[in-house]
Design a protein around this motif. Structure first.
Motif, PDB file in Angstrom:
ATOM      1  N   ARG A 194      22.921 -23.172 -10.718  1.00  0.00           N
ATOM      2  CA  ARG A 194      24.230 -24.204 -10.551  1.00  0.00           C
ATOM      3  C   ARG A 194      23.989 -25.379  -9.455  1.00  0.00           C
ATOM      4  O   ARG A 194      24.295 -26.438 -10.094  1.00  0.00           O
ATOM      5  CB  ARG A 194      25.323 -23.464 -10.243  1.00  0.00           C
ATOM      6  N   ALA A 195      23.480 -25.080  -8.525  1.00  0.00           N
ATOM      7  CA  ALA A 195      23.517 -26.097  -7.500  1.00  0.00           C
ATOM      8  C   ALA A 195      22.128 -26.997  -7.819  1.00  0.00           C
ATOM      9  O   ALA A 195      22.152 -28.298  -7.355  1.00  0.00           O
ATOM     10  CB  ALA A 195      23.257 -25.453  -6.114  1.00  0.00           C
ATOM     11  N   GLU A 196      21.217 -26.582  -8.573  1.00  0.00           N
ATOM     12  CA  GLU A 196      19.975 -27.276  -8.987  1.00  0.00           C
ATOM     13  C   GLU A 196      20.107 -28.255 -10.372  1.00  0.00           C
ATOM     14  O   GLU A 196      18.970 -28.600 -10.621  1.00  0.00           O
ATOM     15  CB  GLU A 196      18.846 -26.410  -8.925  1.00  0.00           C
ATOM     16  N   THR A 197      21.238 -28.114 -10.542  1.00  0.00           N
ATOM     17  CA  THR A 197      21.443 -28.974 -12.120  1.00  0.00           C
ATOM     18  C   THR A 197      21.105 -30.198 -12.005  1.00  0.00           C
ATOM     19  O   THR A 197      21.755 -30.877 -11.131  1.00  0.00           O
ATOM     20  CB  THR A 197      22.827 -28.651 -12.760  1.00  0.00           C
ATOM     21  N   ARG A 232      28.339 -29.958  -6.217  1.00  0.00           N
ATOM     22  CA  ARG A 232      26.950 -30.613  -6.080  1.00  0.00           C
ATOM     23  C   ARG A 232      26.945 -31.318  -4.590  1.00  0.00           C
ATOM     24  O   ARG A 232      27.974 -31.538  -3.871  1.00  0.00           O
ATOM     25  CB  ARG A 232      27.231 -32.077  -6.877  1.00  0.00           C
ATOM     26  N   THR A 233      25.640 -31.465  -4.097  1.00  0.00           N
ATOM     27  CA  THR A 233      25.534 -32.132  -3.029  1.00  0.00           C
ATOM     28  C   THR A 233      25.764 -33.609  -3.192  1.00  0.00           C
ATOM     29  O   THR A 233      24.947 -34.270  -3.690  1.00  0.00           O
ATOM     30  CB  THR A 233      23.937 -31.557  -2.260  1.00  0.00           C
ATOM     31  N   ILE A 280      24.482 -33.974 -16.129  1.00  0.00           N
ATOM     32  CA  ILE A 280      25.956 -33.730 -15.723  1.00  0.00           C
ATOM     33  C   ILE A 280      26.491 -35.163 -16.338  1.00  0.00           C
ATOM     34  O   ILE A 280      26.098 -36.254 -16.065  1.00  0.00           O
ATOM     35  CB  ILE A 280      25.936 -33.728 -14.406  1.00  0.00           C
ATOM     36  N   ARG A 296      32.438 -33.477 -12.376  1.00  0.00           N
ATOM     37  CA  ARG A 296      31.054 -33.644 -12.218  1.00  0.00           C
ATOM     38  C   ARG A 296      30.561 -33.652 -10.776  1.00  0.00           C
ATOM     39  O   ARG A 296      29.342 -33.146 -10.565  1.00  0.00           O
ATOM     40  CB  ARG A 296      30.393 -34.857 -12.871  1.00  0.00           C
ATOM     41  N   ALA A 343      20.996 -34.353 -12.082  1.00  0.00           N
ATOM     42  CA  ALA A 343      21.899 -35.249 -12.296  1.00  0.00           C
ATOM     43  C   ALA A 343      22.086 -35.660 -13.823  1.00  0.00           C
ATOM     44  O   ALA A 343      23.484 -36.077 -14.273  1.00  0.00           O
ATOM     45  CB  ALA A 343      21.929 -36.231 -11.091  1.00  0.00           C
ATOM     46  N   GLU A 367      27.680 -41.082  -4.636  1.00  0.00           N
ATOM     47  CA  GLU A 367      27.827 -40.539  -5.964  1.00  0.00           C
ATOM     48  C   GLU A 367      29.324 -40.864  -6.578  1.00  0.00           C
ATOM     49  O   GLU A 367      29.709 -40.757  -7.907  1.00  0.00           O
ATOM     50  CB  GLU A 367      27.979 -38.882  -6.320  1.00  0.00           C
ATOM     51  N   SER A 418      28.082 -30.304   0.377  1.00  0.00           N
ATOM     52  CA  SER A 418      28.424 -29.673  -0.868  1.00  0.00           C
ATOM     53  C   SER A 418      29.959 -29.930  -1.066  1.00  0.00           C
ATOM     54  O   SER A 418      30.787 -29.710  -0.285  1.00  0.00           O
ATOM     55  CB  SER A 418      28.122 -28.190  -0.685  1.00  0.00           C
TER      56      SER A 418
END
Length: 185
Positions: free
Chosen positions: A35-38, A163-164, A43, A159, A40, A113, A69
């Motif tokens: 989940r964390a490495e999806t 995410r970080t 998304i 989105r 960008a 972002e 995060s």
């Protein structure tokens, strides 16, 4: 052919539906990493092209002060109630809850972002947020973005959840975070 992350997600879903007991630590961690490495690019985004002013251009190009995060929170249904930790009314898509040991309260933040994100009323986000709240679950490199009233208010920022984010210190502010109608960057 499915990718490794899709296969892991399918495995996780199958395992979750078959067991009612605890999930092994390594399986839970693997699911969080997916989940964390999806990327960008995968998304969906409601971001639009926007012209940046000189300050925004400089903030976009500068090195980040924090990487945190993101979580989302809203008023109602167990979310935010009343005033933030400065005694101010939270402002939708402006107020951020932070760990004050990491990001000081009263810091004006520029979150890259969120620049160009289309808001529910059609306005375009300029990237500025205000660290005026804290939360018991906000520890370390985490931020909670206040989205507004009710679960539906989280749609435009969904989105960003988990995410970080790249955050730049854009200065300090006095008083309460400005409302959208009279916000001055």
């Amino acid at each position: 052919m499915i990718g490794a992350s899709a296969a892991l997600a399918m495995f996780w879903a199958a395992l979750s539906s078959m067991t009612s007991g605890p999930v092994p630590y390594n399986v839970a961690v693997a699911a969080d990493q997916v989940r964390a490495e999806t990327p960008a690019e995968t998304i969906s985004s409601e971001a639009v092209e926007t012209a940046l002013n000189a300050e925004q251009t400089e903030l976009m190009a500068s090195d980040p002060d924090w990487r945190a995060s993101a979580r989302l929170y809203h008023a109602g249904g167990g979310g935010a109630t009343g005033n933030d930790s400065l005694g101010c009314r939270p402002i939708a898509m402006r107020t951020v809850a932070v760990d004050p040991r990491v990001i000081p309260r009263r810091t004006k933040l520029f979150i890259r972002e969120t620049v160009g994100m289309r808001l529910a009323d059609g306005t375009i986000h300029d990237g500025y947020w205000y660290a005026s709240d804290t939360g018991g679950a906000i520890k370390g490199q985490k931020v909670d973005l206040f989205t507004g009233n009710g679960r539906g208010s989280m749609t435009q920022a969904q989105r960003l959840n988990m995410r970080t984010l790249t955050i730049v210190d854009a200065g300090d502010f006095d008083g309460c975070p400005p409302a959208w109608t009279n916000a001055s960057n």
